[in-house]
Motif scaffolding. Sequence first.
Motif, PDB file in Angstrom:
ATOM      1  N   ALA A  15       0.815  -1.223   0.000  1.00 27.62           N
ATOM      2  CA  ALA A  15       0.000   0.000   0.000  1.00 27.62           C
ATOM      3  C   ALA A  15       0.845   1.267   0.000  1.00 27.62           C
ATOM      4  CB  ALA A  15      -0.933  -0.004   1.209  1.00 27.62           C
ATOM      5  N   ILE A  18       8.173   0.768   0.550  1.00 30.74           N
ATOM      6  CA  ILE A  18       9.024  -0.073  -0.303  1.00 30.74           C
ATOM      7  C   ILE A  18       8.164  -0.945  -1.235  1.00 30.74           C
ATOM      8  CG2 ILE A  18      10.642  -2.027  -0.227  1.00 30.74           C
ATOM      9  CD1 ILE A  18      11.692  -0.780   2.469  1.00 30.74           C
ATOM     10  N   GLY A  19       7.035  -1.442  -0.727  1.00 34.16           N
ATOM     11  CA  GLY A  19       6.183  -2.313  -1.535  1.00 34.16           C
ATOM     12  C   GLY A  19       5.629  -1.595  -2.748  1.00 34.16           C
ATOM     13  N   LYS A  38      -2.936  -5.266   4.408  1.00 35.00           N
ATOM     14  CA  LYS A  38      -3.984  -5.338   5.438  1.00 35.00           C
ATOM     15  C   LYS A  38      -4.810  -4.057   5.428  1.00 35.00           C
ATOM     16  CE  LYS A  38      -4.464  -6.328  10.321  1.00 35.00           C
ATOM     17  NZ  LYS A  38      -3.781  -6.588  11.588  1.00 35.00           N
ATOM     18  N   HIS A  59      -5.510  -8.236   2.426  1.00 34.24           N
ATOM     19  CA  HIS A  59      -4.780  -9.456   2.803  1.00 34.24           C
ATOM     20  C   HIS A  59      -4.080  -9.253   4.135  1.00 34.24           C
ATOM     21  CE1 HIS A  59      -1.040 -12.094   1.575  1.00 34.24           C
ATOM     22  NE2 HIS A  59      -1.843 -12.754   2.381  1.00 34.24           N
ATOM     23  N   VAL A  61      -1.373 -11.016   6.196  1.00 32.54           N
ATOM     24  CA  VAL A  61      -0.388 -12.074   5.936  1.00 32.54           C
ATOM     25  C   VAL A  61      -0.289 -13.098   7.062  1.00 32.54           C
ATOM     26  CG1 VAL A  61       1.036 -10.687   4.369  1.00 32.54           C
ATOM     27  CG2 VAL A  61       1.583 -10.718   6.831  1.00 32.54           C
ATOM     28  N   ASN A  87       6.911  -8.573   1.626  1.00 29.71           N
ATOM     29  CA  ASN A  87       7.367  -7.245   2.054  1.00 29.71           C
ATOM     30  C   ASN A  87       6.634  -6.720   3.292  1.00 29.71           C
ATOM     31  OD1 ASN A  87       8.453  -4.368   1.492  1.00 29.71           O
ATOM     32  ND2 ASN A  87       6.223  -4.116   1.357  1.00 29.71           N
ATOM     33  N   ILE A 139      11.736  -9.544   2.515  1.00 28.85           N
ATOM     34  CA  ILE A 139      12.347  -8.305   2.994  1.00 28.85           C
ATOM     35  C   ILE A 139      12.688  -8.466   4.471  1.00 28.85           C
ATOM     36  CG2 ILE A 139      12.220  -5.797   3.051  1.00 28.85           C
ATOM     37  CD1 ILE A 139      11.967  -7.219   0.206  1.00 28.85           C
ATOM     38  N   ALA A 140      13.969  -8.568   4.725  1.00 24.00           N
ATOM     39  CA  ALA A 140      14.477  -8.643   6.106  1.00 24.00           C
ATOM     40  C   ALA A 140      14.861  -7.228   6.518  1.00 24.00           C
ATOM     41  CB  ALA A 140      15.639  -9.619   6.183  1.00 24.00           C
ATOM     42  N   PRO A 186      17.555  -3.825   4.158  1.00 26.91           N
ATOM     43  CA  PRO A 186      17.744  -2.359   4.137  1.00 26.91           C
ATOM     44  C   PRO A 186      18.123  -1.793   5.510  1.00 26.91           C
ATOM     45  CG  PRO A 186      15.517  -3.028   3.391  1.00 26.91           C
ATOM     46  CD  PRO A 186      16.134  -4.195   4.080  1.00 26.91           C
ATOM     47  N   ILE A 189      14.943   3.483   5.841  1.00 25.99           N
ATOM     48  CA  ILE A 189      14.482   3.942   4.529  1.00 25.99           C
ATOM     49  C   ILE A 189      13.348   4.939   4.744  1.00 25.99           C
ATOM     50  CG2 ILE A 189      13.462   3.178   2.321  1.00 25.99           C
ATOM     51  CD1 ILE A 189      16.266   1.979   2.821  1.00 25.99           C
ATOM     52  N   GLY A 194      10.043   3.952   8.402  1.00 20.55           N
ATOM     53  CA  GLY A 194      11.289   4.684   8.683  1.00 20.55           C
ATOM     54  C   GLY A 194      11.016   5.861   9.610  1.00 20.55           C
TER      55      GLY A 194
HETATM   56  N1  LIG Z   1      11.591   1.586   6.268  1.00 17.46           N
HETATM   57  C1  LIG Z   1      12.635   1.061   6.856  1.00 17.46           C
HETATM   58  O1  LIG Z   1      13.422   1.768   7.502  1.00 17.46           O
HETATM   59  C2  LIG Z   1      12.918  -0.426   6.735  1.00 17.46           C
HETATM   60  C3  LIG Z   1      14.232  -0.874   7.010  1.00 17.46           C
HETATM   61  C4  LIG Z   1      14.487  -2.229   6.929  1.00 17.46           C
HETATM   62  C5  LIG Z   1      13.491  -3.121   6.551  1.00 17.46           C
HETATM   63  N2  LIG Z   1      12.243  -2.646   6.283  1.00 17.46           N
HETATM   64  C6  LIG Z   1      11.220  -3.635   5.920  1.00 17.46           C
HETATM   65  O2  LIG Z   1      10.684  -3.302   4.653  1.00 17.46           O
HETATM   66  C7  LIG Z   1       9.336  -3.767   4.543  1.00 17.46           C
HETATM   67  C8  LIG Z   1       8.438  -2.652   4.038  1.00 17.46           C
HETATM   68  O3  LIG Z   1       8.408  -1.622   4.994  1.00 17.46           O
HETATM   69  P1  LIG Z   1       8.171  -0.069   4.651  1.00 17.46           P
HETATM   70  O4  LIG Z   1       9.340   0.656   5.166  1.00 17.46           O
HETATM   71  O5  LIG Z   1       7.754   0.101   3.259  1.00 17.46           O
HETATM   72  O6  LIG Z   1       7.011   0.230   5.689  1.00 17.46           O
HETATM   73  P2  LIG Z   1       5.493   0.641   5.526  1.00 17.46           P
HETATM   74  O7  LIG Z   1       5.001   0.761   6.921  1.00 17.46           O
HETATM   75  O8  LIG Z   1       5.360   1.770   4.579  1.00 17.46           O
HETATM   76  O9  LIG Z   1       4.863  -0.657   4.842  1.00 17.46           O
HETATM   77  C9  LIG Z   1       4.548  -1.825   5.518  1.00 17.46           C
HETATM   78  C10 LIG Z   1       3.199  -2.291   5.004  1.00 17.46           C
HETATM   79  O10 LIG Z   1       2.892  -3.556   5.597  1.00 17.46           O
HETATM   80  C11 LIG Z   1       1.500  -3.569   5.850  1.00 17.46           C
HETATM   81  N3  LIG Z   1       1.181  -4.588   6.864  1.00 17.46           N
HETATM   82  C12 LIG Z   1       1.438  -4.556   8.180  1.00 17.46           C
HETATM   83  N4  LIG Z   1       0.932  -5.640   8.782  1.00 17.46           N
HETATM   84  C13 LIG Z   1       0.357  -6.383   7.801  1.00 17.46           C
HETATM   85  C14 LIG Z   1      -0.337  -7.619   7.776  1.00 17.46           C
HETATM   86  N5  LIG Z   1      -0.553  -8.320   8.896  1.00 17.46           N
HETATM   87  N6  LIG Z   1      -0.774  -8.090   6.591  1.00 17.46           N
HETATM   88  C15 LIG Z   1      -0.581  -7.385   5.449  1.00 17.46           C
HETATM   89  N7  LIG Z   1       0.031  -6.202   5.409  1.00 17.46           N
HETATM   90  C16 LIG Z   1       0.505  -5.705   6.575  1.00 17.46           C
HETATM   91  C17 LIG Z   1       1.180  -2.167   6.308  1.00 17.46           C
HETATM   92  O11 LIG Z   1      -0.214  -1.870   6.194  1.00 17.46           O
HETATM   93  C18 LIG Z   1       2.057  -1.331   5.391  1.00 17.46           C
HETATM   94  O12 LIG Z   1       1.371  -0.905   4.223  1.00 17.46           O
HETATM   95  C19 LIG Z   1       8.963  -4.292   5.938  1.00 17.46           C
HETATM   96  O13 LIG Z   1       9.088  -5.694   5.987  1.00 17.46           O
HETATM   97  C20 LIG Z   1      10.014  -3.651   6.831  1.00 17.46           C
HETATM   98  O14 LIG Z   1      10.217  -4.379   8.016  1.00 17.46           O
HETATM   99  C21 LIG Z   1      11.931  -1.316   6.356  1.00 17.46           C
END
Ligand SMILES: NC(=O)c1ccc[n+]([C@@H]2O[C@H](COP(=O)([O-])OP(=O)(O)OC[C@H]3O[C@@H](n4cnc5c(N)ncnc54)[C@H](O)[C@@H]3O)[C@@H](O)[C@H]2O)c1
Length: 259
Positions: A15, A18-19, A38, A59, A61, A87, A139-140, A186, A189, A194
């Motif tokens: 939504a 990163i996704g 979600k 969804h 997850v 992700n 995505i770790a 990452p 981010i 972030g």
């Molecule tokens: N942003 C950072 O600093 C960073 C650093 C390292 C890793 N990551 C990883 O990157 C991935 C993406 O994160 P992002 O930074 O884009 O964050 P984000 O919060 O923008 O996106 C995460 C998405 O996951 C969704 N989500 C949460 N719980 C869920 C569930 N039970 N079912 C389905 N969807 C669900 C949220 O609604 C959200 O849209 C994550 O796995 C995060 O842990 C992020």
Amino acid sequence: MGRLNQKVALITGGAGGIGLATAKLFQAEGAKIVVTDKNAEAGKAALNALEAGAMFLSHDVTSPDAWKSVFEQTIEQFGRIDILVNNAGLLKTAPTQTLMTTDLAHWRAVNSVNVEGVFLGCQTAVRHMKEKGGVIVNIASVAANQSTPNLISYGASKAAVAHLTKSVASHCLYQGYPIRCNSVHPNPIKTAMGDELMSQMGGGDPVAGWREFEKVKGYGGAGEPDDVARSILFLSSDEARHTNGAELMVDGGMAIRVS
Ligand SMILES: NC(=O)c1ccc[n+]([C@@H]2O[C@H](COP(=O)([O-])OP(=O)(O)OC[C@H]3O[C@@H](n4cnc5c(N)ncnc54)[C@H](O)[C@@H]3O)[C@@H](O)[C@H]2O)c1
């Protein structure tokens, strides 16, 4: 011709952040996209940022039934799934997440999304991809490669994702399934998550947090969602056909910081 021409890709947690950056890049490289999240409202809004033809599915997850339904709907629409990007993620459910401030409910909430969600995704994908082949990218985080005393559940969950990734890759290798599985790691981010992280560093103010973060030598600076999306694209494409069970750091060198 695009690097993912005619491939069908399912991206969880797409939504925003990163996704969504990954979905845009994949589309530009010729893939057919299914974004799940979600947060249905944000997910539907995200479709406006994508080209026509992309599909959004609500969804959670953590639900095995939801995974079954998402795969069925995607296959009904596009015929198959070639790429799964696990992700979706959760940073924390409470303001502090140290060893002593983390209760079991809190621990389980984070691990349920970050570990069980990825486990269910890998299992469902391998079931579907084992004959025709496919790619899984999990995505770790750099948090998987360092101690994280202030994010005790998150760090442990991401280390589990890195390990699970290798076991999935190894399982497929030994079973003779043409499926690769790699993880992406990452550092902070510029996304909603972030900001959440930097809010902790900035005493409640994400802008101050990012400023402080940028000052720390060896942290590698903040990355953009597109920096991560490009690595996910590489691992998802045939260019990475000989890369399997790997941890791809996208952290500006943060994991090799000398403290
Ligand atoms: N942003 C950072 O600093 C960073 C650093 C390292 C890793 N990551 C990883 O990157 C991935 C993406 O994160 P992002 O930074 O884009 O964050 P984000 O919060 O923008 O996106 C995460 C998405 O996951 C969704 N989500 C949460 N719980 C869920 C569930 N039970 N079912 C389905 N969807 C669900 C949220 O609604 C959200 O849209 C994550 O796995 C995060 O842990 C992020």
